[in-house]
Write a protein that holds these residues in place. Structure first.
Motif, PDB file in Angstrom:
ATOM      1  N   GLU A 172       0.817  -1.204   0.000  1.00  0.00           N
ATOM      2  CA  GLU A 172       0.000   0.000   0.000  1.00  0.00           C
ATOM      3  C   GLU A 172       0.856   1.261   0.000  1.00  0.00           C
ATOM      4  N   LEU A 173       1.958   1.200   0.768  1.00  0.00           N
ATOM      5  CA  LEU A 173       2.857   2.355   0.783  1.00  0.00           C
ATOM      6  C   LEU A 173       3.511   2.581  -0.585  1.00  0.00           C
ATOM      7  N   LYS A 174       3.823   1.465  -1.256  1.00  0.00           N
ATOM      8  CA  LYS A 174       4.391   1.605  -2.607  1.00  0.00           C
ATOM      9  C   LYS A 174       3.387   2.260  -3.562  1.00  0.00           C
ATOM     10  N   GLU A 175       2.106   1.809  -3.431  1.00  0.00           N
ATOM     11  CA  GLU A 175       1.088   2.419  -4.273  1.00  0.00           C
ATOM     12  C   GLU A 175       0.938   3.915  -3.974  1.00  0.00           C
ATOM     13  N   LEU A 176       0.967   4.231  -2.655  1.00  0.00           N
ATOM     14  CA  LEU A 176       0.881   5.630  -2.277  1.00  0.00           C
ATOM     15  C   LEU A 176       2.076   6.422  -2.802  1.00  0.00           C
ATOM     16  N   GLN A 177       3.252   5.811  -2.739  1.00  0.00           N
ATOM     17  CA  GLN A 177       4.449   6.499  -3.224  1.00  0.00           C
ATOM     18  C   GLN A 177       4.346   6.754  -4.729  1.00  0.00           C
ATOM     19  N   LYS A 178       3.811   5.766  -5.436  1.00  0.00           N
ATOM     20  CA  LYS A 178       3.655   5.964  -6.890  1.00  0.00           C
ATOM     21  C   LYS A 178       2.695   7.109  -7.191  1.00  0.00           C
ATOM     22  N   ARG A 179       1.578   7.160  -6.429  1.00  0.00           N
ATOM     23  CA  ARG A 179       0.634   8.250  -6.646  1.00  0.00           C
ATOM     24  C   ARG A 179       1.275   9.610  -6.383  1.00  0.00           C
ATOM     25  N   LEU A 180       2.010   9.658  -5.256  1.00  0.00           N
ATOM     26  CA  LEU A 180       2.655  10.918  -4.927  1.00  0.00           C
ATOM     27  C   LEU A 180       3.709  11.304  -5.965  1.00  0.00           C
ATOM     28  N   GLU A 181       4.409  10.323  -6.502  1.00  0.00           N
ATOM     29  CA  GLU A 181       5.405  10.620  -7.534  1.00  0.00           C
ATOM     30  C   GLU A 181       4.735  11.174  -8.802  1.00  0.00           C
ATOM     31  N   VAL A 182       3.551  10.604  -9.138  1.00  0.00           N
ATOM     32  CA  VAL A 182       2.831  11.108 -10.321  1.00  0.00           C
ATOM     33  C   VAL A 182       2.308  12.509 -10.082  1.00  0.00           C
ATOM     34  N   GLU A 183       1.749  12.765  -8.884  1.00  0.00           N
ATOM     35  CA  GLU A 183       1.172  14.070  -8.584  1.00  0.00           C
ATOM     36  C   GLU A 183       2.232  15.141  -8.346  1.00  0.00           C
ATOM     37  N   ASN A 184       3.326  14.755  -7.686  1.00  0.00           N
ATOM     38  CA  ASN A 184       4.367  15.740  -7.329  1.00  0.00           C
ATOM     39  C   ASN A 184       5.698  15.306  -7.949  1.00  0.00           C
ATOM     40  N   PHE A 185       5.706  15.227  -9.252  1.00  0.00           N
ATOM     41  CA  PHE A 185       6.891  14.726  -9.944  1.00  0.00           C
ATOM     42  C   PHE A 185       8.073  15.652  -9.755  1.00  0.00           C
ATOM     43  N   ASN A 186       7.841  16.939  -9.721  1.00  0.00           N
ATOM     44  CA  ASN A 186       8.914  17.932  -9.640  1.00  0.00           C
ATOM     45  C   ASN A 186       9.287  18.299  -8.216  1.00  0.00           C
ATOM     46  N   ASN A 187       8.633  17.722  -7.246  1.00  0.00           N
ATOM     47  CA  ASN A 187       8.881  18.134  -5.854  1.00  0.00           C
ATOM     48  C   ASN A 187       9.801  17.102  -5.210  1.00  0.00           C
ATOM     49  N   VAL A 188      11.102  17.353  -5.173  1.00  0.00           N
ATOM     50  CA  VAL A 188      12.092  16.405  -4.654  1.00  0.00           C
ATOM     51  C   VAL A 188      12.042  16.325  -3.127  1.00  0.00           C
ATOM     52  N   SER A 189      11.750  17.449  -2.514  1.00  0.00           N
ATOM     53  CA  SER A 189      11.732  17.465  -1.059  1.00  0.00           C
ATOM     54  C   SER A 189      10.648  16.545  -0.491  1.00  0.00           C
ATOM     55  N   LYS A 190       9.472  16.519  -1.185  1.00  0.00           N
ATOM     56  CA  LYS A 190       8.398  15.651  -0.703  1.00  0.00           C
ATOM     57  C   LYS A 190       8.775  14.173  -0.851  1.00  0.00           C
ATOM     58  N   GLU A 191       9.471  13.854  -1.925  1.00  0.00           N
ATOM     59  CA  GLU A 191       9.897  12.462  -2.112  1.00  0.00           C
ATOM     60  C   GLU A 191      10.839  12.019  -0.991  1.00  0.00           C
ATOM     61  N   LYS A 192      11.802  12.904  -0.640  1.00  0.00           N
ATOM     62  CA  LYS A 192      12.717  12.561   0.459  1.00  0.00           C
ATOM     63  C   LYS A 192      11.956  12.367   1.775  1.00  0.00           C
ATOM     64  N   GLU A 193      10.974  13.259   1.989  1.00  0.00           N
ATOM     65  CA  GLU A 193      10.195  13.144   3.225  1.00  0.00           C
ATOM     66  C   GLU A 193       9.447  11.819   3.290  1.00  0.00           C
ATOM     67  N   TRP A 194       8.826  11.452   2.142  1.00  0.00           N
ATOM     68  CA  TRP A 194       8.097  10.174   2.132  1.00  0.00           C
ATOM     69  C   TRP A 194       9.037   8.998   2.352  1.00  0.00           C
ATOM     70  N   LYS A 195      10.220   9.040   1.747  1.00  0.00           N
ATOM     71  CA  LYS A 195      11.181   7.946   1.922  1.00  0.00           C
ATOM     72  C   LYS A 195      11.617   7.826   3.381  1.00  0.00           C
ATOM     73  N   GLU A 196      11.879   8.973   4.021  1.00  0.00           N
ATOM     74  CA  GLU A 196      12.251   8.934   5.439  1.00  0.00           C
ATOM     75  C   GLU A 196      11.141   8.361   6.296  1.00  0.00           C
ATOM     76  N   LYS A 197       9.891   8.752   5.997  1.00  0.00           N
ATOM     77  CA  LYS A 197       8.768   8.214   6.753  1.00  0.00           C
ATOM     78  C   LYS A 197       8.625   6.706   6.546  1.00  0.00           C
ATOM     79  N   LEU A 198       8.843   6.292   5.268  1.00  0.00           N
ATOM     80  CA  LEU A 198       8.767   4.856   4.990  1.00  0.00           C
ATOM     81  C   LEU A 198       9.840   4.079   5.757  1.00  0.00           C
ATOM     82  N   SER A 199      11.060   4.613   5.769  1.00  0.00           N
ATOM     83  CA  SER A 199      12.143   3.926   6.468  1.00  0.00           C
ATOM     84  C   SER A 199      11.897   3.866   7.980  1.00  0.00           C
TER      85      SER A 199
END
Length: 481
Positions: free
Chosen positions: A293-320
């Motif tokens: 489910e987290l992977k699916e959520l990450q994919k959605r967020l990547e599609v919606e916020n493709f240009n936002n690198v900071s949000k991707e790092k935040e999600w990765k930290e939360k996942l870890s």
């Protein structure tokens, strides 16, 4: 039965010290069960609560009522209800379980709160949270709830198994105490029987000695007495053997029970191992589902916020962090389960050692009882031997007395014959002297004693007196001995 056919009600906390898990109870079905079992609607892990403590039920004619099925009772409006008899509930009634008003006290009311939401499946609530954009915070809360629920279930099962093992140990101790009491009673009975038997033998021996003296049938009486003692001894031996066999059977049954208990404990340990494996598998599946489910959520967020690198790092930290927390909790649960299994194994080993020690003690006690019985047999054999020796001595003395009596009797008969002969000779001399006197013979007549007893001669009265004196002296000497 659904809400459409029942009148919904609720139980509100009546004490501020109650747990938050059961401050508000919604009665939306025809029956609502409370108890310590896992099959009830509200599980309360408390020794004061029965497995099925009470049932709240709805009836279209009488309305809501509560039925007591416990040993500690249910109080409604301050009065304890009868066990198995429904007690009707009215608006505002106070319901207390086991007289624990601070822990289990509710106020009954009809209807539900306006803020109360209908219960939905966990998977459905997860999907709604994702679609509403609740984010990883909602997912983390749901995961924490699931893990806490699994932990409670595991703790409840382990506690239940521990209680069953403690009850089994208590029962074993009670059986052991009962066996010890029965053993003491058996020893007391054996001692009492031995004392009574020795007393009866002593009295019978004294009585027989008094009866045998001066009688001719003493041998037959002694033989009958020996046969009687022998039969009583055999009967006593049979009773003692029977008691020992009964004790051995009880010990054997106790050992079989202990074996069955050890087998049951092995089965419980195996069940705990199976439950541990099942829980680990469930945790792994939950982890995999959450990662998917987290992977699916990450994919959605990547599609919606493709240009936002900071949000991707935040999600990765939360996942870890979420994964690390999940792994730590799983490791902790696994360690708790392993510790519980090791404790169960140690308890099993301890009980096995106690059973072995108890068996050794019983064997030693049986050996001591056998040695005591052998000692008693040796004492009885020695007493019989002494009686035989006394009887032989008495027979020898009686034989000597008879011989002496026969000898004295023969001497008396010989003495009587000699006296008869002397009397006959004296009669003849008397006749001759009478003839001489009649014939006119004159002369000096010398008179001699007609009879002179020999030296050492005694009359029959003197002989009997001397025999009686000797018998009396021997009796006195025996009494002194």
């Amino acid at each position: 039965m659904s809400l459409s056919t029942t009148s919904p009600a609720q139980l509100l906390s009546n004490s501020p010290s109650m747990s938050s898990d059961h401050r508000v109870l919604s009665l939306v079905t025809s029956q609502y069960k409370i108890g310590r079992s896992l099959e009830v609607d509200l599980c309360l892990m408390d020794v004061n609560i029965s497995r099925l403590h009470c049932i709240f039920s709805w009836d279209k004619d009488t309305g809501w009522s509560v039925t007591d099925h416990s040993s500690n009772g249910v109080w409604v409006r301050g009065v304890r209800t009868k066990k198995g008899v429904p007690a009707r509930l009215n608006q505002g009634d106070i319901v207390v379980l086991s007289e624990l008003a601070k822990l289990y006290s509710w106020k009954f009311g009809l209807g539900l709160k306006q803020t109360e939401q209908s219960e939905e499946p966990l998977a459905k609530r997860r999907k709604v949270g994702l679609e509403d954009g609740a984010g990883l915070g909602v997912k983390r809360e749901e995961l924490t709830k699931d893990i806490s629920l699994r932990r409670k279930v595991a703790e409840v099962r382990i506690l239940r198994e521990k209680l069953s093992l403690e009850n089994a140990v208590k029962e074993g101790q009670q059986r052991q105490a009962a066996l010890m009491a029965e053993k003491e009673m058996l020893v007391a009975r054996l001692e009492e029987q031995t004392k009574k038997q020795s007393k009866r033998e002593r009295e019978a021996r004294e009585k027989l000695e008094m009866e045998v003296e001066g009688r001719e049938g003493r041998e037959e009486m002694m033989r009958a007495f020996e046969e009687k003692i022998k039969s009583e001894k055999e009967k006593e031996e049979q009773e003692k053997k029977k008691l020992v066999e009964e004790m051995e059977v009880k010990v054997k049954n106790e050992e079989e029970k202990r074996k069955m208990e050890s087998q049951d404990r092995d089965i419980l340990v195996s069940k705990l191992n199976v439950e541990k494996a099942d829980l680990e598998q469930k945790f792994e599946r939950e982890k995999d589902d959450l990662e998917n489910e987290l992977k699916e959520l990450q994919k959605r967020l990547e599609v919606e916020n493709f240009n936002n690198v900071s949000k991707e790092k935040e999600w990765k930290e939360k996942l870890s962090t979420l994964n690390s927390e999940m792994e730590e909790r799983l490791d902790k649960e696994r360690g708790d389960m392993e510790a519980a299994v090791t404790r169960e194994k140690e308890e099993k080993q301890r009980l096995t050692r106690e059973v072995e020690k108890e068996r050794q003690k019983r064997d030693e006690e049986l050996k001591k009882q056998e040695e005591e019985l052998e000692g008693e047999r040796a004492v009885h054999a020695a007493e019989l031997e002494m009686m035989r020796e006394e009887r032989e001595q008495r027979e020898e003395e009686m034989r000597e007395r008879n011989e002496e009596w026969e000898k004295r009797k023969l001497e008396q008969n010989e003495m009587e014959e000699r006296m008869k002969k002397r009397l006959q000779e004296m009669e003849k001399k008397k006749e001759e002297m009478a003839h001489e006197i009649e014939g006119g013979l004159t002369g000096c007549l010398v008179l001699r004693p007609l009879f002179r007893p020999p030296d050492g001669w005694q009359s029959p009265q003197q002989i009997m007196a001397r025999v009686k004196l000797k018998v009396k002296q021997k009796r006195n000497s025996r009494k002194m001995e």
